[in-house]
Design an enzyme around this catalytic site. Structure first.
Site, PDB file in Angstrom:
ATOM      1  CB  CYS A   1       0.749   1.802 -13.605  1.00 54.11           C
ATOM      2  SG  CYS A   1       0.384   2.593 -15.176  1.00 54.11           S
ATOM      3  CG  HIS A   2       0.011  -0.573 -10.339  1.00 55.37           C
ATOM      4  ND1 HIS A   2      -0.329  -0.778 -11.642  1.00 55.37           N
ATOM      5  CD2 HIS A   2      -1.078  -0.065  -9.747  1.00 55.37           C
ATOM      6  CE1 HIS A   2      -1.589  -0.400 -11.836  1.00 55.37           C
ATOM      7  NE2 HIS A   2      -2.063   0.029 -10.703  1.00 55.37           N
ATOM      8  N   GLY A   3       4.640   0.783  -9.853  1.00 51.40           N
ATOM      9  CA  GLY A   3       5.994   0.726  -9.314  1.00 51.40           C
ATOM     10  C   GLY A   3       6.752  -0.573  -9.510  1.00 51.40           C
TER      11      GLY A   3
END
Lengths: 168, 421
Positions: A132-134
């Site tokens: 999703c956001h690394g």
């Protein structure tokens, strides 16, 4: 000029106070009805048979609607997790504290950033990677890079016998 | 507003109007004096009203067939698509209608930014508008969860988890929002209830928005105060009604194009996979209209600060009437502001683009620069510009540039005598 407290001021204050208590008593049930109900709370623990899990394999089980990763770690992974210096960690936790039995890592498979399920054996630290956001997690599920603030959570669990883990 | 009292012609009308002055209201709305230089950017208020009504009507119909239960929601949406008569049409109008609503609201907001419509005395109109915009985002998010696809489920998970960034009480709030320990059936049923409620809140706020607008009257492309009614105004009906109606038709062509030719282009294929709490889709992105804020969220490496930055990016708009120190409303007479305005438009588009891209490498760097510039625009550029900028002369009235020379005293006198005739 000082204003004298009158009988009426007392009555106003008393009325407001009783009114506030009454309003609170009405509002609270309206708010609390949204909290987890008895049927949701009843599903609090689950038992898992892990006899079929070989080293280097992860199984995912559902507990309280959330995925729990149960990974049987390889010796290299354990060594890698233990070799990390605490000062290199964003959320310093020893591997021994996260995996009491070093071969088994049992943790909530929920990214501590915004709740996605990280992918197994991905990322820069051979652990997990959240798409999703690394956020990158290491072989102990500790946050190493990315926006997540803390390590993946370790739920309460115990080995009922050699092959069965009870979560919750 | 017409100064003289309105009296209905018929006896029955007068009898009714004395008891409930609905006819006076209708008369106010038709006669409402409107600046005669309003351009097509002013037609989006009417278009937005159309969008709201479309969403409410199609939404009511969908609610007759939809089942808000984690085991049945996904199937019931497919049932609407395949079995319900015209169900596909109604659902596609509703789903694309959300995008059209946001398209129109962004044009409406950027029109305000260009012509300074948020400035005194229209601050309250502007703030009500920002509240409507926030409610629109809430309604869109809640509605997106209802089909219970993969994007629904994981979008709900990510957005509700934003609250977990709040220190101490965050986790408790998230559990309270979910009604459990993860997004599940209790979450779905309450989201459905709130999704049903919010449009009616918006409707009420739209009434206040228009009411507040009718106190000072419309701003206009040259942003000056005008005398009402005067040679500078035309009655709302038929002039503005026809113009709004024509713009609405053009807008409906675009709307129909999406509904009939590419009904799924604005959505995500992953949402046609039923929700699975064990697998997160490889690439999660919100709907296009939330991408700029999503980019701001991701550009900050700290969880709490990221959430704060994202919320501030929206809430900063509410403070705009006080951040913009310039007395001149319209960008037409503000040569520097005009340039910064277009930089801001580009900045927001860039944020939207990087919001759709993976948050790494060059994209992350661009997102950070664009985020910094976004705040710079509102917190530094606008306040400073009001003091430093040399604005160009503003005409005294809408008709003045055509009928009489430059804005000097002679023109003013001439205009006054013109008006006194």
């Amino acid at each position: 000029m000082e204003k004298k407290t009158k009988r009426r001021d007392f009555l106003f204050t008393a009325t407001y106070a009783v009114g506030a208590v009454g309003a609170g008593a009405v509002i609270w049930p309206m708010i609390d009805q949204m909290n987890p109900d008895a049927s949701v709370k009843a599903l609090a623990s689950t038992e898992v048979d892990v006899s079929a899990v070989n080293p280097g394999k992860t199984i995912t089980v559902l507990w309280r609607g959330k995925p729990v990763f149960i990974r049987r770690r390889t010796q290299e992974e354990i060594a890698e997790a233990k070799s990390v210096k605490l000062e290199d960690l964003k959320h310093p936790e020893k591997d021994e504290d996260r995996a009491k039995n070093p071969e088994w890592l049992v943790m909530l498979g929920v990214c501590t950033h915004l709740g996605c399920v990280p992918l197994d054996q991905k990322g820069d630290y051979n652990g997990w990677f959240c798409p999703c956001h690394g956020s990158h997690y290491d072989t102990s599920g500790r946050i190493r890079k990315g926006p997540a603030p803390t390590n993946m959570e370790i739920p309460e669990y115990k080995f009922v016998d050699a092959n069965t883990i009870k979560i919750g | 507003m017409s100064e003289h009292e309105y009296t209905p012609k018929s006896k029955v009308g007068k009898w009714f109007n004395d008891r409930l002055p609905l006819l006076t209201l209708a008369n106010h709305l038709t006669d409402y004096p409107t600046p005669k230089n309003l351009n097509y950017w002013w037609t989006f208020g009417g278009i937005l009203t159309f969008c709201l009504i479309t969403q409410i009507v199609t939404g009511l119909v969908l609610a007759m067939h939809y089942i808000a239960h984690a085991d049945m929601a996904f199937q019931s949406v497919e049932h609407i698509m395949r079995d319900v008569n015209y169900g596909w049409l109604i659902r596609y109008i509703h789903a694309n209608g959300a995008s059209m609503f946001f398209l129109a609201v962004y044009i409406h907001i950027f029109r305000s930014l260009f012509y300074g419509s948020y400035k005194s005395p229209r601050e309250v109109i502007w703030i009500i508008g920002i509240i409507i915009y926030l409610l629109m985002m809430a309604a869109a998010f809640l509605g997106y969860v209802l089909p219970w696809g993969q994007m629904s489920f994981w979008g709900a998970t990510v957005i509700t988890n934003l609250f977990s960034a709040i220190p101490l009480v965050g986790e408790g709030i998230v559990t309270w929002l979910w009604g459990g320990y993860s997004v599940d059936n209790p979450t779905l049923t309450r989201f459905f209830t709130l999704h049903y409620l919010i449009p009616f809140l918006i409707l009420g706020l739209v009434v206040l928005h228009i009411w507040a607008l009718h106190v000072p009257g419309n701003n206009n492309p040259i942003g000056i105060d005008i005398k009402k009614p005067s040679k500078d105004t035309v009655p709302f009906h038929p002039y503005i009604v026809i113009k709004d109606g024509f713009a609405l038709l053009m807008f409906m062509i675009v709307f129909a194009f999406f509904v009939f030719y590419t009904p799924n282009i604005l959505g995500h294929a992953d949402n046609y996979i039923e929700a699975n709490p064990l697998v997160t889709p490889a690439h999660i992105v919100p709907e296009w209209y939330l991408l700029p804020f999503y980019a701001i969220l991701r550009s900050v490496p700290d969880k709490l600060l990221g959430v704060i930055a994202m919320l501030s990016a929206i809430l900063i708009l509410a403070a705009l009437p006080w951040l913009d120190t310039s007395k001149i409303r319209s960008a037409v007479f503000r040569p520097l502001y005009k340039q910064f305005y277009w930089i801001l438009v580009a900045d927001v588009l860039i944020l939207g683009y990087v919001g759709a891209m993976p948050a790494e490498g060059l994209y992350l760097l661009i997102a950070r620069i664009a985020t910094a510039y976004y705040f710079l625009h509102f917190l530094v550029v606008l306040p400073v510009l009001g003091f430093k900028e040399r604005t160009t002369p503003v005409p005294l009235s809408i008709t003045e540039p055509i009928l009489g020379g430059s804005p000097n005293l002679a023109a003013l006198k001439k205009k006054d005598s013109f008006k006194n005739q």
